[in-house]
Design an enzyme around this catalytic site. Structure first.
Site, short mmCIF file in Angstrom:
data_model
loop_
_atom_site.label_atom_id
_atom_site.label_comp_id
_atom_site.label_asym_id
_atom_site.label_seq_id
_atom_site.Cartn_x
_atom_site.Cartn_y
_atom_site.Cartn_z
N HIS A 140 53.43 55.73 40.93
CA HIS A 140 53.15 55.45 39.56
C HIS A 140 54.03 54.31 39.22
CE1 HIS A 140 52.55 55.52 35.33
NE2 HIS A 140 51.44 55.83 35.39
N ASP A 168 46.01 62.12 38.45
CA ASP A 168 44.91 62.35 39.17
C ASP A 168 44.75 63.00 40.37
OD1 ASP A 168 43.73 60.20 37.48
OD2 ASP A 168 44.39 58.58 38.49
N1 ACO Z 1 50.82 55.93 48.81
C1 ACO Z 1 51.62 55.02 49.91
N2 ACO Z 1 52.27 54.24 49.55
C2 ACO Z 1 52.22 53.61 48.22
C3 ACO Z 1 51.67 54.26 47.31
C4 ACO Z 1 50.79 55.37 47.95
N3 ACO Z 1 49.96 56.26 46.73
N4 ACO Z 1 51.76 53.79 46.21
C5 ACO Z 1 52.65 52.70 46.36
N5 ACO Z 1 53.03 52.63 47.73
C6 ACO Z 1 53.63 51.61 48.46
C7 ACO Z 1 53.02 50.51 48.68
O1 ACO Z 1 52.30 50.39 49.95
C8 ACO Z 1 54.39 49.44 48.56
O2 ACO Z 1 54.93 49.56 50.05
P1 ACO Z 1 55.58 48.22 50.40
O3 ACO Z 1 56.83 47.87 49.66
O4 ACO Z 1 56.15 48.74 51.93
O5 ACO Z 1 54.48 47.17 50.49
C9 ACO Z 1 55.19 50.27 47.64
O6 ACO Z 1 54.87 51.56 47.58
C10 ACO Z 1 55.18 49.68 46.24
O7 ACO Z 1 53.82 49.41 46.05
P2 ACO Z 1 52.98 48.84 44.45
O8 ACO Z 1 51.67 48.84 44.59
O9 ACO Z 1 53.91 47.45 44.17
O10 ACO Z 1 53.80 49.73 43.43
P3 ACO Z 1 53.49 50.04 42.06
O11 ACO Z 1 54.49 50.77 41.39
O12 ACO Z 1 53.11 48.68 41.44
O13 ACO Z 1 52.02 50.81 42.22
C11 ACO Z 1 50.39 52.32 41.76
C12 ACO Z 1 51.77 51.91 41.35
C13 ACO Z 1 49.25 51.12 41.71
C14 ACO Z 1 49.94 53.37 41.13
C15 ACO Z 1 50.50 52.88 43.27
O14 ACO Z 1 51.50 53.76 43.31
C16 ACO Z 1 49.44 53.11 43.92
O15 ACO Z 1 48.43 52.20 44.47
N6 ACO Z 1 48.98 54.56 43.68
C17 ACO Z 1 47.64 55.13 44.36
C18 ACO Z 1 46.70 54.97 43.38
C19 ACO Z 1 46.68 55.80 42.18
O16 ACO Z 1 46.97 56.99 42.46
N7 ACO Z 1 46.43 55.51 41.01
C20 ACO Z 1 46.60 56.22 39.73
C21 ACO Z 1 47.78 55.94 38.81
S1 ACO Z 1 48.27 56.93 37.41
C22 ACO Z 1 46.70 57.08 36.65
O17 ACO Z 1 45.88 56.11 36.52
C23 ACO Z 1 46.63 58.22 35.95
#
Ligand code: ACO
Length: 391
Positions: free
Chosen positions: A274, A327
Site C-alpha cells: 500500500h 483487496d
Molecule cells: N508484491 C511484490 N512486490 C511489491 C508489491 C507487491 N504487491 N508492491 C510493491 N512491491 C515492490 C515493488 O516491486 C517495488 O520493488 P523495487 O523497489 O524492487 O522495484 C517496491 O515494492 C516499491 O513499489 P511501488 O510500486 O513504488 O510502491 P508503492 O507504495 O507506490 O505501491 C501499490 C503501492 C501500487 C499498492 C503496490 O504495493 C502494488 O502494486 N500492490 C499490488 C496491487 C494492489 O494490491 N493494489 C491495491 C491497493 S489497495 C486498494 O485499492 C484497496
C-alpha cells in the site's frame, strides 16, 4: 493589416521563481484538506474508527455518515433508505445500452458507461449546489448496484430482477444479482466489506474525482473518471486478481515455495502493499476472519484457499516486510460467496460512491482548480526550422 506574431511579441513565460518540489507518484504530498476521513491514526471516517463502524453500524448508516457528516438517527436512516430505495431503477435507454455493448465488455466498463449515460437523465446534472449534489449522490448510490446487476444478468441472457425497496444496499444487490433471497450471514459479510471500501482519503480514484470537479465540472463526470481510475489493478482492480494469486500458489503445501519463486521473479503479488500503510492495512485485519468464517461454512475447498492465503501472508511479511491490503480478504470473501470475479471491482465502486460523492461536495465547498506542475525533462530550448530545411 494582419498582425505578425514574432518571437519578441510573445509574452516571456516565467511561471514560478520558486524551485519545484517533486515526489514521484505524489508520494507524501498533501494535495488538499479534508474532514471526511484520515489514515493518520488508524482509518477513521468523520472521526469514527472504521473497525467500530464495521462492527456497530451498517453500510447504509456509513454512507449517510459520509454524505451528511453525522451518523443517522433511526428516523433519519429510515428516510434516507426510503429515498435511496425509490431511486433503485435505471432509465430504460440506459438499460438498453447493456444489450448494445459487446459481449466481452467488462462489468466495470459497463458500469462506467452507465454512470456517464445516467448523467443525461438526471434533472440535477448541471446543478453543483450541495443540495443537488446530495440528491445526485443518493441516486447514484441507488443506481450503481442496479446497473451492475442488470448488466450481469443481461450479459448472461437472463431477465433483470426488480429491486426490492425494503432491502438494505447489500441485501438488495445480492437479490438483484441472483434473483433469490440472500442468506443473512452473506448479507452481513458483504455489508461489512462495503463499509470498509466506502472511503479512503486521497486515493487515486477519489483524487481523480476531485481533480475533475475542481474545474467546475459535475458529479457524474467526476464519478465516471473515478471509475476509470479505480479499474486499474494497482487500485480497485486488485480484488479481481486475488484468487488468481491464491490459485497459482496451488494449495497449502506449495504456497511457500510458489511465493518465494514469485518474489525471486520480481512479480507483484496482488492484494499486498500500500502506498500509505507500510505496516499493515487495518481493513484487511477486520475482513480476514469474516472471509475465513464464510469459507468454513462453504466447505473444504474454500478453507484450503484460506490456508494457502495465510501461508502467502507469512512469506510476504517475512521476506518482503509487506502486508495485505483490503483487496486480499475481499477477493476471497466474494469468491466464497460464489460471486463471479469480474463483478468484484464494480462492487468496490458501489460502496466507494459514498466516499467519492462526499469528496466532490467537499471540493466544491471551497474549490480551487487543481493544477500541479510538471518537471520538464525534454530537449533544451531550440528553434523551429522550416520543413524544407529539416533533414
Ligand atoms: N508484491 C511484490 N512486490 C511489491 C508489491 C507487491 N504487491 N508492491 C510493491 N512491491 C515492490 C515493488 O516491486 C517495488 O520493488 P523495487 O523497489 O524492487 O522495484 C517496491 O515494492 C516499491 O513499489 P511501488 O510500486 O513504488 O510502491 P508503492 O507504495 O507506490 O505501491 C501499490 C503501492 C501500487 C499498492 C503496490 O504495493 C502494488 O502494486 N500492490 C499490488 C496491487 C494492489 O494490491 N493494489 C491495491 C491497493 S489497495 C486498494 O485499492 C484497496
Amino acid at each position: 493589416m494582419e498582425k505578425m506574431i514574432t518571437c519578441s511579441s510573445l509574452p516571456m513565460t516565467a511561471p514560478t521563481a520558486t524551485p519545484l518540489a517533486y515526489s514521484p507518484g505524489l508520494e507524501g504530498v498533501v494535495a488538499g484538506e479534508t474532514s471526511i476521513s484520515t489514515v493518520e491514526d488508524g482509518l477513521r471516517y468523520r472521526g469514527y474508527p472504521v473497525g467500530e463502524l464495521a462492527e456497530r453500524a451498517t453500510f447504509d448508516e456509513v454512507a449517510y455518515l459520509l454524505l451528511y457528516g453525522e451518523l443517522p438517527t433511526v428516523g433519519e436512516l429510515a428516510e434516507f433508505q426510503a429515498r435511496v430505495a425509490m431511486a433503485r431503477r435505471l432509465p430504460e435507454p440506459v438499460r438498453q445500452l447493456f444489450h448494445a455493448l459487446p459481449k466481452w465488455s467488462s462489468p466495470l466498463d459497463a458500469l462506467r458507461t452507465a454512470v456517464s449515460a445516467l448523467a443525461h437523465f438526471d434533472q440535477d446534472m448541471a446543478d453543483n449546489s450541495t443540495e443537488a449534489n446530495l440528491r445526485k449522490s443518493e441516486r447514484l448510490l441507488a443506481q450503481m448496484p442496479v446497473a451492475i446487476a442488470d448488466h450481469y444478468r443481461i450479459s448472461k441472457g437472463l431477465q433483470p430482477v426488480m429491486a426490492r425497496q425494503e432491502l438494505s444496499h447489500a441485501a438488495n444487490f445480492l437479490y438483484m444479482l441472483r434473483g433469490t433471497e440472500p442468506p443473512a450471514e452473506e448479507v452481513r459479510a458483504l455489508d461489512i466489506s462495503l463499509t470498509l471500501y466506502a472511503e479512503h482519503e486521497f486515493n487515486a480514484s477519489t483524487f481523480t474525482a476531485r481533480v475533475i470537479v475542481s474545474t467546475m465540472s459535475d458529479l457524474h463526470s467526476a464519478v465516471t473518471g473515478a471509475l476509470g481510475a479505480l479499474k486499474g489493478p494497482l487500485h480497485g482492480g486488485a480484488n479481481e486478481k486475488v484468487m488468481d494469486v491464491v490459485r497459482s500458489a496451488g494449495g497449502p503445501s506449495t504456497a511457500e515455495a510458489w511465493t518465494l519463486d514469485a518474489l525471486a521473479r520480481k512479480e507483484r503479488i496482488m492484494g499486498f502493499g500500500h502506498r500509505v500503510y507500510k505496516t499493515g492495512d487495518v481493513r484487511a485485519g477486520i475482513l480476514k476472519p469474516i472471509a475465513r468464517k464464510l469459507a468454513e461454512a462453504g466447505g473444504s475447498e474454500l478453507v484450503q484457499w484460506e490456508d494457502t492465503a495465510d501461508i502467502i501472508e507469512t512469506v510476504m511479511a517475512g521476506k518482503k516486510g509487506m502486508y495485505p491490503n483490503l483487496d486480499w480478504p475481499a477477493g476471497r470473501l466474494y469468491h466464497a460467496m460464489n460471486l463471479e470475479t469480474p463483478v468484484y471491482t464494480p462492487m468496490f465502486a458501489m460502496s466507494r460512491i459514498a466516499g467519492w460523492s462526499a469528496h466532490v461536495i467537499e471540493q466544491l465547498a471551497s474549490n480551487r482548480l487543481i493544477r500541479p506542475r510538471g518537471l520538464y525533462i525534454g530537449p533544451a530550448g531550440r528553434s523551429v526550422k522550416p520543413i524544407a530545411e529539416r533533414g
